[in-house]
Structures are given as structure tokens and as C-alpha cells.
Design a protein around this motif. Structure first.
Motif, PDB file in Angstrom:
ATOM      1  N   THR A  54      13.478  52.733  51.296  1.00  0.00           N
ATOM      2  CA  THR A  54      13.082  51.335  51.111  1.00  0.00           C
ATOM      3  C   THR A  54      13.193  50.985  49.634  1.00  0.00           C
ATOM      4  O   THR A  54      12.636  51.687  48.782  1.00  0.00           O
ATOM      5  CB  THR A  54      11.637  51.109  51.585  1.00  0.00           C
ATOM      6  OG1 THR A  54      11.543  51.409  52.981  1.00  0.00           O
ATOM      7  CG2 THR A  54      11.216  49.661  51.350  1.00  0.00           C
ATOM      8  N   ILE A  55      13.912  49.916  49.333  1.00  0.00           N
ATOM      9  CA  ILE A  55      14.108  49.465  47.962  1.00  0.00           C
ATOM     10  C   ILE A  55      13.585  48.044  47.853  1.00  0.00           C
ATOM     11  O   ILE A  55      13.866  47.192  48.697  1.00  0.00           O
ATOM     12  CB  ILE A  55      15.596  49.542  47.562  1.00  0.00           C
ATOM     13  CG1 ILE A  55      16.076  50.995  47.655  1.00  0.00           C
ATOM     14  CG2 ILE A  55      15.819  48.990  46.159  1.00  0.00           C
ATOM     15  CD1 ILE A  55      17.534  51.187  47.376  1.00  0.00           C
ATOM     16  N   GLY A  56      12.811  47.773  46.812  1.00  0.00           N
ATOM     17  CA  GLY A  56      12.170  46.481  46.642  1.00  0.00           C
ATOM     18  C   GLY A  56      13.140  45.371  46.260  1.00  0.00           C
ATOM     19  O   GLY A  56      14.366  45.524  46.328  1.00  0.00           O
ATOM     20  N   SER A  57      12.570  44.283  45.815  1.00  0.00           N
ATOM     21  CA  SER A  57      13.362  43.090  45.481  1.00  0.00           C
ATOM     22  C   SER A  57      13.831  43.120  44.029  1.00  0.00           C
ATOM     23  O   SER A  57      13.260  43.807  43.181  1.00  0.00           O
ATOM     24  CB  SER A  57      12.540  41.831  45.725  1.00  0.00           C
ATOM     25  OG  SER A  57      11.398  41.814  44.891  1.00  0.00           O
ATOM     26  N   ASP A  58      14.921  42.398  43.767  1.00  0.00           N
ATOM     27  CA  ASP A  58      15.423  42.153  42.408  1.00  0.00           C
ATOM     28  C   ASP A  58      15.823  43.431  41.676  1.00  0.00           C
ATOM     29  O   ASP A  58      15.750  43.500  40.448  1.00  0.00           O
ATOM     30  CB  ASP A  58      14.399  41.369  41.585  1.00  0.00           C
ATOM     31  CG  ASP A  58      14.096  40.010  42.196  1.00  0.00           C
ATOM     32  OD1 ASP A  58      15.008  39.184  42.274  1.00  0.00           O
ATOM     33  OD2 ASP A  58      12.941  39.804  42.615  1.00  0.00           O
ATOM     34  N   CYS A  59      16.244  44.442  42.407  1.00  0.00           N
ATOM     35  CA  CYS A  59      16.766  45.655  41.786  1.00  0.00           C
ATOM     36  C   CYS A  59      18.274  45.522  41.571  1.00  0.00           C
ATOM     37  O   CYS A  59      18.952  44.766  42.269  1.00  0.00           O
ATOM     38  CB  CYS A  59      16.486  46.871  42.659  1.00  0.00           C
ATOM     39  SG  CYS A  59      14.728  47.264  42.864  1.00  0.00           S
ATOM     40  N   THR A  60      18.807  46.276  40.610  1.00  0.00           N
ATOM     41  CA  THR A  60      20.244  46.351  40.389  1.00  0.00           C
ATOM     42  C   THR A  60      20.651  47.812  40.413  1.00  0.00           C
ATOM     43  O   THR A  60      20.106  48.625  39.656  1.00  0.00           O
ATOM     44  CB  THR A  60      20.636  45.711  39.044  1.00  0.00           C
ATOM     45  OG1 THR A  60      20.222  44.348  39.025  1.00  0.00           O
ATOM     46  CG2 THR A  60      22.145  45.774  38.849  1.00  0.00           C
ATOM     47  N   ILE A  61      21.619  48.132  41.268  1.00  0.00           N
ATOM     48  CA  ILE A  61      22.043  49.515  41.448  1.00  0.00           C
ATOM     49  C   ILE A  61      23.532  49.594  41.159  1.00  0.00           C
ATOM     50  O   ILE A  61      24.342  48.889  41.766  1.00  0.00           O
ATOM     51  CB  ILE A  61      21.715  50.000  42.872  1.00  0.00           C
ATOM     52  CG1 ILE A  61      20.213  49.813  43.141  1.00  0.00           C
ATOM     53  CG2 ILE A  61      22.111  51.469  43.038  1.00  0.00           C
ATOM     54  CD1 ILE A  61      19.802  50.074  44.566  1.00  0.00           C
ATOM     55  N   HIS A  62      23.891  50.461  40.235  1.00  0.00           N
ATOM     56  CA  HIS A  62      25.249  50.527  39.709  1.00  0.00           C
ATOM     57  C   HIS A  62      26.092  51.548  40.467  1.00  0.00           C
ATOM     58  O   HIS A  62      25.583  52.346  41.248  1.00  0.00           O
ATOM     59  CB  HIS A  62      25.192  50.850  38.215  1.00  0.00           C
ATOM     60  CG  HIS A  62      24.688  49.712  37.388  1.00  0.00           C
ATOM     61  ND1 HIS A  62      25.500  48.963  36.571  1.00  0.00           N
ATOM     62  CD2 HIS A  62      23.445  49.173  37.270  1.00  0.00           C
ATOM     63  CE1 HIS A  62      24.791  48.023  35.964  1.00  0.00           C
ATOM     64  NE2 HIS A  62      23.533  48.137  36.373  1.00  0.00           N
ATOM     65  N   PRO A  63      27.420  51.546  40.229  1.00  0.00           N
ATOM     66  CA  PRO A  63      28.330  52.396  40.996  1.00  0.00           C
ATOM     67  C   PRO A  63      27.990  53.883  40.934  1.00  0.00           C
ATOM     68  O   PRO A  63      27.517  54.397  39.926  1.00  0.00           O
ATOM     69  CB  PRO A  63      29.689  52.116  40.344  1.00  0.00           C
ATOM     70  CG  PRO A  63      29.579  50.727  39.821  1.00  0.00           C
ATOM     71  CD  PRO A  63      28.156  50.616  39.342  1.00  0.00           C
ATOM     72  N   GLN A  64      28.255  54.527  42.069  1.00  0.00           N
ATOM     73  CA  GLN A  64      28.139  55.974  42.264  1.00  0.00           C
ATOM     74  C   GLN A  64      26.696  56.473  42.342  1.00  0.00           C
ATOM     75  O   GLN A  64      26.479  57.696  42.401  1.00  0.00           O
ATOM     76  CB  GLN A  64      28.908  56.749  41.180  1.00  0.00           C
ATOM     77  CG  GLN A  64      30.335  56.296  40.941  1.00  0.00           C
ATOM     78  CD  GLN A  64      31.227  56.372  42.170  1.00  0.00           C
ATOM     79  OE1 GLN A  64      30.948  57.137  43.083  1.00  0.00           O
ATOM     80  NE2 GLN A  64      32.295  55.592  42.205  1.00  0.00           N
ATOM     81  N   ALA A  65      25.724  55.580  42.335  1.00  0.00           N
ATOM     82  CA  ALA A  65      24.350  56.018  42.583  1.00  0.00           C
ATOM     83  C   ALA A  65      24.214  56.459  44.039  1.00  0.00           C
ATOM     84  O   ALA A  65      24.795  55.848  44.942  1.00  0.00           O
ATOM     85  CB  ALA A  65      23.362  54.898  42.276  1.00  0.00           C
ATOM     86  N   VAL A  66      23.441  57.524  44.261  1.00  0.00           N
ATOM     87  CA  VAL A  66      23.180  58.033  45.612  1.00  0.00           C
ATOM     88  C   VAL A  66      21.673  58.122  45.784  1.00  0.00           C
ATOM     89  O   VAL A  66      21.006  58.936  45.133  1.00  0.00           O
ATOM     90  CB  VAL A  66      23.837  59.405  45.847  1.00  0.00           C
ATOM     91  CG1 VAL A  66      23.542  59.892  47.265  1.00  0.00           C
ATOM     92  CG2 VAL A  66      25.338  59.331  45.617  1.00  0.00           C
TER      93      VAL A  66
END
Length: 277
Positions: A54-66
């Protein structure tokens, strides 16, 4: 529009995933069937989110993250465990964060406003507070507790079951084998205490008078002419009116599984902070 959810045609979102309003899922992302993605969270591209995550609101996740991969533990027997990440977190390239284990907490948890730079790794069953920054290549082993407003320098590694207190600062390249008291600075290969994190305390709004009391308490607690247990009781009496000093004292008495708190670098408990206020 802000409330429009976007899923790139070359992204894979499996049936069962819950995608919040305004979320943006870029090309070549893979979102698993048990994932819950908060409102306006952005997956730029090539992001993998799997497991019961579960990931909250307004997050930014960049390439290749696992995120949400199974724990790297031979003791884990495959039971359902979780990863929960709070709001407004920034997760940079190649970050990996695992779920918990079925013999531990069963969950890995991360608070709000976290900033995790490239190649950070957070292992199973960790509990990370709010406003934590981990810089490039920093690594947490399993079952670690990290308080609020903690900064962990690049290429640092922290031993399993370790506790890191609120507002602590860990210098880059440090190897942390024991608990770190709140408001402390630590550093070195097999790190030691280097004084109080005065800059960090100021930034988080600790009053000047309380900073002075904390530095006095630090010197008393780690005075090696007396046993630590004796110093704790003396400091508890002297600094009973200081909420901040009592957080350090309570941390020392509520010992974790490591049963080891990092000592000062020197034989005496000097406070090497370079701020003389």
C-alpha cells in the motif's frame, strides 16, 4: 485534470489492484494484484510494485524501483506479509523495499515525507518514521526501527534489529552495529557517537534552551568514570523537566534486541558538535 487517473498503454496493472484518483502510471510499469496506490501518486516508468503493498498519496517513484518484493530471508516460509508506505514520499532510481516476514512483524512500514535516494535498500520488517532521508546506497538490514527526522548518509549500512532514535544523523559510509540515541551524530567504520545533531535539532524546531540541556545530558550519560546505569539514574533526576533529554534517557532504558548502544568516540563523553550555542 488533476483527478484523472492515467495508465500508460504499455504499463501492466493486474486485476485486483486499486489505483487512486489522479494517479499516474508511466510506461513499462508493473503493478501487482494486491497493490493499493494512493491518489496522485506518480510512477514515472519501469517501476515494479508487487506483493501486498500500500502506497499513500502524492508519492513519486522513479524508474527501476522495486517495492513489495518478498523478504530476502531464508526463515520466511512464504506467508502473506505487507509493505506500507505513507504520503508524499520520493523514491528514486533502483530503490528496493521488501515486505515483512511471517516470523517477524509481518510488515515493513514507512511514514510520510520520506526521501529515499538511488540504490537505497530497506529490508524486511523495518519500521521507518516520518521525514526520514536516506541518501544514495544506504542499506538497512531486517527488523530495524528508525525514528522521525533521521538522516542516513550515503553508503551507510545498519545491522539488523538496530534502533535509530529521532533526529539522529548518520554520516556517509558508516557501519552501524548498535543502537543510536535520539538527537545524536554518529560516524565511522564501526561507528561511534560524535556528539549531538545540533543542526538537525534546530531545523526541526528544538528550542535553544533544550539543545543546551541535551548536550549537558549527553556528557553526563556517557561519562565513563561512572557506570552507564548510574549515569542514567542521575540524568533522569537532573533533567526530569526536559522532554527532549527524557527521550534519550527512555531510549537507553527501553533496550532493543541488539542490547548495545553506540558509545562516544573518546574515552570521555565530549560533545563534538561544532555549534557552540
Amino acid at each position: 485534470m488533476q483527478n484523472d487517473t492515467f495508465i500508460h498503454p504499455q504499463a501492466l496493472v493486474e486485476p485486483g489492484a486499486s489505483i487512486g484518483a489522479g494517479a499516474h502510471i508511466g510506461p513499462f510499469c508493473h503493478v501487482g494484484p494486491e497493490v493499493v496506490l494512493g491518489e496522485r501518486t506518480r510512477l514515472i516508468s519501469h517501476v515494479v510494485i508487487t506483493g501486498a503493498t500500500t502506497i499513500g498519496s502524492d508519492c513519486t517513484i522513479h524508474p527501476q524501483a522495486v517495492l513489495g518484493g518478498p523478504p530476502q530471508s531464508t526463515g520466511h516460509k512464504g506467508g502473506r506479509t505487507t509493505l506500507t508506505i505513507g504520503d508524499k514520499c520520493i523514491i528514486r532510481e533502483f530503490v528496493s523495499i521488501n515486505t515483512g516476514t511471517d516470523f517477524g512483524r509481518g510488515a515493513t512500514t514507512i511514514g510520510d515525507n520520506g526521501h529515499f535516494l538511488a540504490y537505497v535498500h530497506i529490508a524486511h520488517d523495518c519500521a521507518i518514521g516520518n521525514n526520514v532521508t536516506m541518501t544514495n546506497g544506504a542499506t538497512l538490514a531486517g527488523h530495524i526501527e528508525v525514528g522521525d527526522f533521521v538522516g542516513i548518509g550515503g553508503l551507510s549500512a545498519i545491522h539488523q534489529f538496530t534502533r535509530i532514535g529521532h533526529n539522529a544523523f548518520i554520516a556517509g559510509g558508516s557501519m552501524i552495529l548498535g543502537d543510536v540515541i535520539p538527537y545524536a551524530m554518529v560516524g565511522g567504520n564501526r561507528a561511534t557517537l560524535r556528539g549531538m545533531n545540533v543542526v538537525g535539532m534546530k531545523r526541526s524546531g528544538v528550542p535553544k534552551a533544550e539543545i543546551l540541556k541535551l548536550r549537558q545530558a549527553y556528557r553526563m550519560l556517557f561519562d565513563r568514570t561512572h557506570p552507564l546505569a548510574e549515569n542514567i539514574e542521575a540524568a533522569r533526576e537532573k533533567f526530569a523537566d526536559s522532554v527532549y533529554a527524557m527521550k534519550v534517557i527512555d531510549f537507553l532504558t527501553a533496550r532493543g534486541k541488539r542490547q548495545f548502544t553506540l558509545p562516544p568516540l573518546k574515552g570521555a563523553a565530549d560533545d563534538d558538535a561544532d555549534d557552540q550555542d
